[in-house]
Design a protein around this motif. Sequence first.
Motif, PDB file in Angstrom:
ATOM      1  N   ASN A 118      14.301  -4.172 -11.716  1.00 36.85           N
ATOM      2  CA  ASN A 118      14.726  -4.840 -12.760  1.00 36.85           C
ATOM      3  C   ASN A 118      13.897  -5.323 -13.833  1.00 36.85           C
ATOM      4  OD1 ASN A 118      16.882  -7.366 -13.848  1.00 36.85           O
ATOM      5  ND2 ASN A 118      14.910  -8.138 -13.853  1.00 36.85           N
ATOM      6  N   ASP A 119      12.483  -5.448 -13.212  1.00 35.30           N
ATOM      7  CA  ASP A 119      11.396  -5.695 -13.960  1.00 35.30           C
ATOM      8  C   ASP A 119      10.932  -4.528 -15.054  1.00 35.30           C
ATOM      9  OD1 ASP A 119      11.438  -8.494 -13.234  1.00 35.30           O
ATOM     10  OD2 ASP A 119       9.864  -8.377 -12.096  1.00 35.30           O
ATOM     11  N   SER A 120      11.209  -3.387 -14.447  1.00 37.93           N
ATOM     12  CA  SER A 120      10.500  -2.022 -15.061  1.00 37.93           C
ATOM     13  C   SER A 120      11.710  -1.765 -16.084  1.00 37.93           C
ATOM     14  CB  SER A 120      10.553  -1.048 -14.026  1.00 37.93           C
ATOM     15  OG  SER A 120      11.903  -0.515 -13.549  1.00 37.93           O
ATOM     16  N   GLN A 121      12.979  -2.216 -15.828  1.00 39.53           N
ATOM     17  CA  GLN A 121      14.031  -1.956 -16.773  1.00 39.53           C
ATOM     18  C   GLN A 121      13.729  -3.120 -18.107  1.00 39.53           C
ATOM     19  OE1 GLN A 121      17.720  -2.636 -14.642  1.00 39.53           O
ATOM     20  NE2 GLN A 121      18.187  -0.574 -14.958  1.00 39.53           N
ATOM     21  N   LEU A 122      13.253  -4.116 -17.863  1.00 34.31           N
ATOM     22  CA  LEU A 122      13.031  -5.054 -18.729  1.00 34.31           C
ATOM     23  C   LEU A 122      11.552  -4.604 -19.610  1.00 34.31           C
ATOM     24  CD1 LEU A 122      13.715  -8.557 -17.153  1.00 34.31           C
ATOM     25  CD2 LEU A 122      15.050  -7.471 -18.522  1.00 34.31           C
ATOM     26  N   LEU A 123      10.900  -4.209 -18.900  1.00 31.79           N
ATOM     27  CA  LEU A 123       9.583  -3.791 -19.645  1.00 31.79           C
ATOM     28  C   LEU A 123      10.067  -2.508 -20.675  1.00 31.79           C
ATOM     29  CD1 LEU A 123       6.595  -3.707 -19.947  1.00 31.79           C
ATOM     30  CD2 LEU A 123       6.296  -2.022 -18.068  1.00 31.79           C
ATOM     31  N   GLU A 124      10.942  -1.608 -20.211  1.00 31.60           N
ATOM     32  CA  GLU A 124      11.579  -0.413 -20.877  1.00 31.60           C
ATOM     33  C   GLU A 124      12.134  -1.181 -22.167  1.00 31.60           C
ATOM     34  OE1 GLU A 124      14.786   2.665 -20.552  1.00 31.60           O
ATOM     35  OE2 GLU A 124      14.663   1.589 -19.126  1.00 31.60           O
ATOM     36  N   LEU A 125      13.119  -2.008 -21.928  1.00 33.58           N
ATOM     37  CA  LEU A 125      13.606  -2.438 -23.012  1.00 33.58           C
ATOM     38  C   LEU A 125      13.021  -3.282 -24.161  1.00 33.58           C
ATOM     39  CD1 LEU A 125      16.839  -3.533 -21.264  1.00 33.58           C
ATOM     40  CD2 LEU A 125      16.707  -1.398 -22.501  1.00 33.58           C
TER      41      LEU A 125
ATOM     42  N   LEU B  19      10.548  -2.743 -25.555  1.00 36.74           N
ATOM     43  CA  LEU B  19      10.000  -1.851 -26.662  1.00 36.74           C
ATOM     44  C   LEU B  19      10.880  -1.808 -27.936  1.00 36.74           C
ATOM     45  CD1 LEU B  19       8.999   1.494 -24.469  1.00 36.74           C
ATOM     46  CD2 LEU B  19       7.542  -0.374 -25.586  1.00 36.74           C
ATOM     47  N   TYR B  20      12.229  -2.450 -27.647  1.00 35.99           N
ATOM     48  CA  TYR B  20      12.972  -2.337 -28.745  1.00 35.99           C
ATOM     49  C   TYR B  20      13.292  -4.034 -29.328  1.00 35.99           C
ATOM     50  CZ  TYR B  20      14.680   2.080 -26.901  1.00 35.99           C
ATOM     51  OH  TYR B  20      14.850   3.375 -26.541  1.00 35.99           O
TER      52      TYR B  20
END
Length: 406
Positions: free
Chosen positions: A52-59, A61-62
């Motif tokens: 979950n935290d890796s997905q939040l980090l990815e998002l 950037l937007y």
Amino acid sequence: MKLKKTFDFCFVISDLLSTTPRAYRAIKTLLEKGFSVCLLYNRRRINAIPYNDSQLLELSLYDFQAISTDWTKTTVKTFFHKAQHKLLRIWQKFAGSHFPFMLLGTMDYTILPQLCAGRKIKAKVFVGHRPATLPVISKLSKRCRAKTWFDIEDYHFEESTNLLENKLTSEIINKYPAQVYTNASQLIGKAFMAKLGENESVEILNSPFISDNLNSKIEIENVKPISFVWFSQSVTFGRGLETFFDALEEIQIAANVSLIGEIDQKFQAFINKKKLSNVKIKFHGFIPENKIVEEVLSADIGLAIESVTVDYSRRIAITNKILTYAIYGNFILATNTHGQIDFMNRVPNCGKLIEIENITECLLLCVENLNKLRKEKGKRILQAQSVNWQTQQKKLLSFAKNTLSE
């Protein structure tokens, strides 16, 4: 956390983004097209938090921000809300009716804290996933005169075999209707909207993102035994897997089986007692979607089997698993529920519809024709392009733009 003045969309989910892949795909697609998105979620299900935290980090950037209510630690707040929820559940069992405040606490212990956490969010459209989010998007949207959009992933009126649970969910859905709806299966959408006395919802299938150069990743190794994959949030009884393992024990073929999802210890004990000396079984537990894709891509057969006693929602659903199997070229063994019949009619030659009691002879046929099934993997991938995410996201973006502009 300081919030920007107004977001285009605020997504409200009951759990983590990593356990709500449908919301993740929608959010990422909208962000990539330049929309701003806020996410309000519950931080629970500890084993899924790292992904979950890796997905939040990815998002991040937007144009994206996330707000959570944390349930990972035992604090006075978490103890109070969970205890209140249990007491109200007992009340529900005997009383059968609720005041508005009691209804929210009975449905989920996270609703009232989510309302509090989201009180400063401003957005043009509030999007709900799962019925417990309906009161949240309804009340938050009124504060900033925004629209509400609910995504119907399951037939929530009859998603459980527990009649009291279905009654409670129905109360929530009817009390807090959204203004616009999307659905994960046309049959689910029609059934859900008919129950509300409405007509229209837009189907957006729960297709996964596709790996780059998919066809180049296909490896055919005819020396390997036949391999099966099955995934869901939980690996347990009542889903047809018992019959599958009974069949493997009967025919004694060499096979590899990947089971993805939280394993029920009693079900694992059931499997371990089987005489399956020629079968290698991997219990993966919860793994991120990209790891699921790796397992699916390397498997021969995707199991989309269901028990005949499964709840009504699953009988009319087009699941994430059957879409993933099709898009990554598995030969699908699917029991003939209404939803899976609908899907197999859309993507012909991607597998075989079966009666669960006939699975033994179907497994033997798969072994007999294994080389042919492997050679046709690329052809099956091409056939499934009609239901892949590239086609679904066009419908999503059109729906989102119309909802914003109307």
